[in-house]
Each structure stands twice: as C-alpha cells, then as structure tokens.
Design a protein around this motif. Structure first.
Motif, short mmCIF file in Angstrom:
data_model
loop_
_atom_site.label_atom_id
_atom_site.label_comp_id
_atom_site.label_asym_id
_atom_site.label_seq_id
_atom_site.Cartn_x
_atom_site.Cartn_y
_atom_site.Cartn_z
N LYS A 150 0.72 -1.24 0.06
CA LYS A 150 -0.11 0.08 0.02
C LYS A 150 0.83 1.24 -0.05
N CYS A 151 0.47 2.42 -0.30
CA CYS A 151 0.97 3.66 -0.27
C CYS A 151 0.50 4.33 0.98
N HIS A 152 1.38 4.61 1.94
CA HIS A 152 1.06 5.30 3.29
C HIS A 152 2.15 6.41 3.28
N PRO A 153 1.59 7.64 3.29
CA PRO A 153 0.17 8.06 3.47
C PRO A 153 -0.14 7.97 2.02
N ALA A 154 -1.44 7.74 1.47
CA ALA A 154 -2.02 7.72 0.19
C ALA A 154 -1.68 9.10 -0.63
N GLY A 155 -1.14 8.72 -1.69
CA GLY A 155 -0.88 9.79 -2.65
C GLY A 155 0.50 10.27 -2.55
N ARG A 156 1.30 9.66 -1.54
CA ARG A 156 2.70 10.21 -1.49
C ARG A 156 3.55 9.66 -2.96
N ILE A 157 3.15 8.72 -3.21
CA ILE A 157 3.81 8.04 -4.48
C ILE A 157 3.06 8.01 -5.72
N THR A 158 3.69 8.62 -6.78
CA THR A 158 3.07 8.63 -8.23
C THR A 158 3.76 7.65 -9.02
N VAL A 159 2.97 6.76 -9.52
CA VAL A 159 3.52 5.75 -10.52
C VAL A 159 2.86 6.00 -11.88
N VAL A 160 3.96 6.33 -12.60
CA VAL A 160 3.92 6.83 -14.22
C VAL A 160 3.82 5.54 -15.14
N LEU A 161 2.78 5.24 -15.20
CA LEU A 161 2.70 3.79 -16.40
C LEU A 161 2.88 4.21 -17.86
N ILE A 162 3.75 3.53 -18.46
CA ILE A 162 4.36 4.04 -19.78
C ILE A 162 3.83 2.90 -20.66
N ASP A 163 3.26 3.26 -21.93
CA ASP A 163 2.77 2.25 -22.98
C ASP A 163 3.82 1.76 -23.65
N ARG A 164 4.97 1.44 -23.30
CA ARG A 164 6.18 1.20 -23.93
C ARG A 164 6.98 -0.07 -22.91
N ASP A 165 7.79 -0.70 -23.78
CA ASP A 165 8.53 -1.69 -23.16
C ASP A 165 10.12 -0.86 -23.03
#
Length: 216
Positions: free
Chosen positions: A198-213
């Motif tokens: 989980k991310c604690h506190p919520a929102g501390r971590i931003t995951v940038v999903l990229i549609d590329r290998d």
C-alpha cells in the motif's frame, strides 16, 4: 508475463485501478516523451526544496535526468554524477534519503497493485520506504506481472542478471548465464528487497505507467 500490444490498454488500466485502490497516484501515458513531460510538470508543481534520483534506465529514457542536470531552479542531489569519487557519491546517497522529491524506476508491478524491488545497497529502496515527501516512479508496461511470485521471478531471471551484465567489472554467475544462483559474489546486487503493498500516506507515491517496453 509477456505484454500483448492488442491488450496493452486493458492491462495498464487494470494495473492502474488496483494501484489506486492501494493508495498510489497513477497516470497512464503513451510513451517516454509524454512521461518526461508529465514528470517535469509534476516536479515544477511540487517545487521541491531538493530533488534526487536512483539508477533507472526508464528514468533516463524519459529525459528527466538530463533535464534535472540542466535546470537550476530545484537543487539536485546528483548521486550518479560522472567523475565524482565513489565515496562522495555514497555520501550524496545518504543526503538523498531526506530530499523533498525522489525519483527512480521499479523492477516489477503486479496486477494486484504491489510494487517490487531488489537492490544492492538500498539507495533506491530506502527513500521509497521513508524520507522524501514525494516519490515519482516511471515504469514501462514490460514490468507488469500477474502477482508477487511472478514479480520475484521476473527480478531473478531478467532484471537482476541483465542489470549486472550492463555494469562493467561486476562478476556474478548470473551475468554469464542469465540465471540466478543465489550467489555469494561481492558484486551480488540481490541483497535487499522491498515490497510496497500500500502507499502510506495515500498519494505520496506517483506511479507513471508508460505504454512502452522500457528498462530491464
């Protein structure tokens, strides 16, 4: 787990939905250029008093490292600056534990919404676990796997051996064979493991999903 271009959109959306349930901020972007633009805008919005990063081929691919090194608005703790003695870089990595914003890559992301790393000395994973106020993590679609077991398998059979092989002078069995032997080499990079459920506190971590290998 192999990604299929025909179902990539669904894969990314499923992954993002579970990550959001677990408290992570998530954005899906089409390529590394768009990801780089988003990361720069995010940093400018956060206006950190200091920023640092951990080793990540994906982060380099987005152009973020070059931008951080060229700008002078946000103080950069550069823990990989060429020409700087290793011990001095280690001291900088200690300083990076308390930077405002930290960036690095991810070894594996599961469809159950977990993030996985295996590290050599912990300079990437320690700031993720605690310290910096904000974390930004770009990740290519090739890092998405089904579950925790698949994440560890990916790290042992792909990420770790290929990472060792790209570093000159590091000698381990996996660098030659591509298979983990749970070795005792002084160059072993599989020493410390981090799993974020989980991310604690919520929102501390931003995951940038990229549609590329991207990355290893």
């Amino acid at each position: 787990m192999q990604t299929n271009p025909e179902n990539t959109d669904n894969l990314l959306e499923r992954c993002a939905e579970r990550l959001r349930r677990n408290g992570f901020e998530v954005v899906i972007l089409p390529d590394e250029k768009a990801a780089g633009a988003f990361i720069r805008e995010r940093i400018e919005t956060l206006a950190p008093a200091s920023v640092s990063f951990g080793d990540s081929m994906t982060l380099y691919a987005t152009g973020t490292i070059d931008w951080l090194r060229s700008q002078d608005r946000f103080p950069l703790i550069d823990t990989f600056e060429p020409g700087v003695p290793f011990r001095q870089l280690i001291d900088r990595r200690r300083q990076a534990l308390l930077c405002d914003t930290f960036l690095t890559g991810i070894n594996a992301v599961t469809l159950t919404g977990e993030l996985h790393w295996l590290d050599m000395i912990g300079n990437r994973i320690a700031p993720i676990a605690f310290g910096p106020r904000h974390i930004i993590l770009p990740v290519g679609r090739n890092k998405i796997v089904a579950d925790s077991a698949a994440a560890y398998e990916r790290i042992r059979t792909k990420a770790a051996p290929q990472n060792v092989a790209r570093h000159e002078g590091m000698v381990t069995p996996c660098a030659k064979t591509g298979v983990c032997y749970d070795c005792s080499s002084p160059h072993r990079i599989c020493n410390e493991r981090l799993i974020l459920h989980k991310c604690h506190p919520a929102g501390r971590i931003t995951v940038v999903l990229i549609d590329r290998d991207l990355g290893l």
